[in-house]
Design a protein around this motif. Sequence first.
Motif, short mmCIF file in Angstrom:
data_model
loop_
_atom_site.label_atom_id
_atom_site.label_comp_id
_atom_site.label_asym_id
_atom_site.label_seq_id
_atom_site.Cartn_x
_atom_site.Cartn_y
_atom_site.Cartn_z
N UNK A 77 0.80 -1.21 0.00
CA UNK A 77 0.00 0.00 0.00
C UNK A 77 0.84 1.27 0.00
N UNK A 78 2.15 1.16 -0.15
CA UNK A 78 3.00 2.34 -0.24
C UNK A 78 3.04 2.82 -1.69
N UNK A 79 2.51 4.01 -1.98
CA UNK A 79 2.46 4.49 -3.37
C UNK A 79 3.84 4.51 -4.01
N UNK A 80 3.95 3.92 -5.19
CA UNK A 80 5.22 3.81 -5.91
C UNK A 80 4.94 3.92 -7.40
N UNK A 81 5.96 4.40 -8.14
CA UNK A 81 5.85 4.36 -9.60
C UNK A 81 5.87 2.90 -10.05
N UNK B 97 -4.24 -0.63 -8.55
CA UNK B 97 -2.98 -1.27 -8.17
C UNK B 97 -2.17 -1.59 -9.42
N UNK B 98 -0.87 -1.30 -9.34
CA UNK B 98 0.01 -1.69 -10.43
C UNK B 98 0.05 -3.21 -10.56
N UNK B 99 -0.01 -3.70 -11.79
CA UNK B 99 0.27 -5.10 -12.10
C UNK B 99 1.37 -5.12 -13.16
N UNK B 100 1.78 -6.31 -13.56
CA UNK B 100 2.96 -6.40 -14.42
C UNK B 100 2.75 -6.10 -15.89
N UNK B 101 1.53 -5.86 -16.30
CA UNK B 101 1.24 -5.65 -17.72
C UNK B 101 1.78 -4.30 -18.20
N UNK C 72 1.24 6.33 -22.02
CA UNK C 72 0.66 5.49 -20.99
C UNK C 72 1.03 4.04 -21.27
N UNK C 73 2.15 3.61 -20.71
CA UNK C 73 2.71 2.31 -21.05
C UNK C 73 2.61 1.28 -19.94
N UNK D 225 3.51 5.57 -16.43
CA UNK D 225 4.26 4.76 -15.46
C UNK D 225 4.78 5.57 -14.27
N UNK D 226 4.75 6.91 -14.39
CA UNK D 226 5.33 7.76 -13.36
C UNK D 226 4.40 7.99 -12.17
N UNK D 227 3.13 7.60 -12.29
CA UNK D 227 2.19 7.84 -11.20
C UNK D 227 2.48 6.91 -10.02
N UNK D 228 2.21 7.38 -8.81
CA UNK D 228 2.45 6.59 -7.60
C UNK D 228 1.18 5.84 -7.22
N UNK D 229 1.28 4.53 -7.13
CA UNK D 229 0.12 3.69 -6.82
C UNK D 229 0.53 2.54 -5.91
N UNK D 230 -0.45 1.95 -5.25
CA UNK D 230 -0.22 0.68 -4.58
C UNK D 230 0.07 -0.39 -5.63
N UNK D 231 0.58 -1.54 -5.20
CA UNK D 231 0.95 -2.55 -6.19
C UNK D 231 0.83 -3.95 -5.62
#
Length: 303
Positions: free
Chosen positions: A91-95, A138-142, A182-183, A203-209
């Motif tokens: 839950x720590x926002x990250x690129x 949430x970021x995923x690997x795609x 937006x990649x 990809x630069x936005x900060x999100x949970x992952x």
Amino acid sequence: MFNGVVQFFHWVNPAKDEESYRGWLWRPNEPNGGVFENCGLIERDNVHGLSDANCLRFEYFICEDDNNPCTAEINYSPESCDITGRYAVYFSPSTWQQARDYCVQQGRVLASLSDEAEVRYIRLGILKLDPLYNAAAYWVGLNDITTEGSWVWEGHPEMGVEFDVPIYGRWNPFEPNGGPTENCVELKIPPEGGLRGYNDVGCQWAKSFICEIKCQQRDFTVDDGFRLLNHALYSVQVSKLSRCTAACLKDKACQSVNLIPTGTAGAYACEINTLNQEEATGGDYVAQEGGIYAGTSGFPYYG
């Protein structure tokens, strides 16, 4: 948390002391204490946001560790590739790149979701961890970082990309739409009725992952026109052999697969077998018109 004088508040962590961290935080009609209320407070009620309060009040407090992202495991087990022990939510926002690198540091990869069961399991697990939807994406690997428009799963290039999973495993309406700006892809998990599924964003936005154990690739021996009988644990529908072997890689009980035509173009039954052809009795290995057998030996190992 943060403090200030009159209307100018700032975070004690200077890395977060930007306007973007302030304007959306306040509860209705806050801050309102003027020179007498110079510290920030999270009230223990159902109204989201912060209040300014007198710094002399006795209250509970919250600490954070900048060096260790906040994490919550969904029944995480480092020795399992089963769906019930493979994922960890941060839950720590990250690129996207930071999320990818952190997963790798932990011996994992950004999550790749190959079927409906995985996506639903993650969503239900996140709802238990974050019932108020504080993090709805949430970021995923795609991603299509390497080649624009060619979407691949980070760490699982053998899986391919298909978006036929009902409800939660497909693009949101009019997505992807960001082109070369937006990649990276987020999985939206909002309340019922909201948009849910995949969305391409910068990809630069900060999100949970979400990270997962990487079940390492194994070598498969492919035999066209054959099928192993009597050892199928279950069957899933796929569109090609690589999706079938990817499902096998994520189940430690799988030793081989059968790819069986269903009669519909581009649709196959993928049977997950608990034995391979070498271990089974001779009568179980038979000719199957249009079928494909792919076998491997040994259990997967984990990285």
